[in-house]
Design a protein around this motif. Sequence first.
Motif, PDB file in Angstrom:
ATOM      1  N   LEU A   1      -4.227  11.846   2.345  1.00 49.66           N
ATOM      2  CA  LEU A   1      -4.955  11.916   1.086  1.00 49.66           C
ATOM      3  C   LEU A   1      -5.225  13.337   0.597  1.00 49.66           C
ATOM      4  O   LEU A   1      -5.852  13.523  -0.433  1.00 49.66           O
ATOM      5  CB  LEU A   1      -6.278  11.160   1.213  1.00 49.66           C
ATOM      6  CG  LEU A   1      -6.119   9.655   1.498  1.00 49.66           C
ATOM      7  CD1 LEU A   1      -7.499   9.013   1.608  1.00 49.66           C
ATOM      8  CD2 LEU A   1      -5.303   8.991   0.416  1.00 49.66           C
TER       9      LEU A   1
ATOM     10  N   GLN B   1       1.563   5.265   4.281  1.00 43.06           N
ATOM     11  CA  GLN B   1       0.849   5.857   3.162  1.00 43.06           C
ATOM     12  C   GLN B   1       0.786   7.367   3.351  1.00 43.06           C
ATOM     13  O   GLN B   1       0.724   7.855   4.479  1.00 43.06           O
ATOM     14  CB  GLN B   1      -0.571   5.306   3.098  1.00 43.06           C
ATOM     15  CG  GLN B   1      -0.631   3.885   2.666  1.00 43.06           C
ATOM     16  CD  GLN B   1      -2.045   3.380   2.525  1.00 43.06           C
ATOM     17  OE1 GLN B   1      -2.273   2.259   2.846  1.00 43.06           O
ATOM     18  NE2 GLN B   1      -2.987   4.156   2.059  1.00 43.06           N
TER      19      GLN B   1
ATOM     20  N   SER C   1       0.601   3.928  -3.030  1.00 41.35           N
ATOM     21  CA  SER C   1       0.071   5.235  -2.635  1.00 41.35           C
ATOM     22  C   SER C   1       1.086   6.346  -2.841  1.00 41.35           C
ATOM     23  O   SER C   1       0.744   7.426  -3.330  1.00 41.35           O
ATOM     24  CB  SER C   1      -0.361   5.224  -1.168  1.00 41.35           C
ATOM     25  OG  SER C   1      -1.398   4.321  -0.962  1.00 41.35           O
TER      26      SER C   1
ATOM     27  N   ARG D   1       0.811  -1.220   0.000  1.00 39.16           N
ATOM     28  CA  ARG D   1       0.000   0.000   0.000  1.00 39.16           C
ATOM     29  C   ARG D   1       0.840   1.264   0.000  1.00 39.16           C
ATOM     30  O   ARG D   1       0.570   2.159  -0.784  1.00 39.16           O
ATOM     31  CB  ARG D   1      -0.981  -0.004   1.172  1.00 39.16           C
ATOM     32  CG  ARG D   1      -2.031  -1.059   1.069  1.00 39.16           C
ATOM     33  CD  ARG D   1      -3.004  -0.756  -0.028  1.00 39.16           C
ATOM     34  NE  ARG D   1      -4.005  -1.800  -0.071  1.00 39.16           N
ATOM     35  CZ  ARG D   1      -4.792  -2.018  -1.072  1.00 39.16           C
ATOM     36  NH1 ARG D   1      -4.712  -1.283  -2.138  1.00 39.16           N
ATOM     37  NH2 ARG D   1      -5.667  -2.990  -1.046  1.00 39.16           N
TER      38      ARG D   1
ATOM     39  N   LYS E   1       0.850   9.477  -5.411  1.00 45.77           N
ATOM     40  CA  LYS E   1       1.001  10.873  -4.986  1.00 45.77           C
ATOM     41  C   LYS E   1       2.028  11.598  -5.850  1.00 45.77           C
ATOM     42  O   LYS E   1       1.829  12.738  -6.246  1.00 45.77           O
ATOM     43  CB  LYS E   1       1.407  10.948  -3.515  1.00 45.77           C
ATOM     44  CG  LYS E   1       1.574  12.378  -3.040  1.00 45.77           C
ATOM     45  CD  LYS E   1       1.959  12.477  -1.596  1.00 45.77           C
ATOM     46  CE  LYS E   1       2.083  13.950  -1.213  1.00 45.77           C
ATOM     47  NZ  LYS E   1       2.511  14.126   0.159  1.00 45.77           N
TER      48      LYS E   1
END
Length: 88
Positions: free
Chosen positions: A80, A77, A9, A5, A13
């Motif tokens: 967001l 991660q 991720s 992950r 990004k």
Amino acid sequence: LILVRPLSSLFAKENLNRMSEQQLNLYDRLINEPSNDWDIYYWATEAKPTPSEFENDVMAMLREFAKNKKREQRLRQPDLEYLFEPPR
């Protein structure tokens, strides 16, 4: 999933905002079609050969990203918020 992950991720990004529409479609297919996230990790780290249907420029970008030549710490991660940032 601890390694899988953060890799995908952090790659997203760093790269999604500069991918072409075709590359975004390839990335979407890559992260949604394989039934096992570990397969993507093994392909990206070259522990296993990438199947021909996923061998493309996005996979090459992911493999290069996985090499982590800058030796960045990639243990978690990203937040967001980057999804809501305007493109650079």
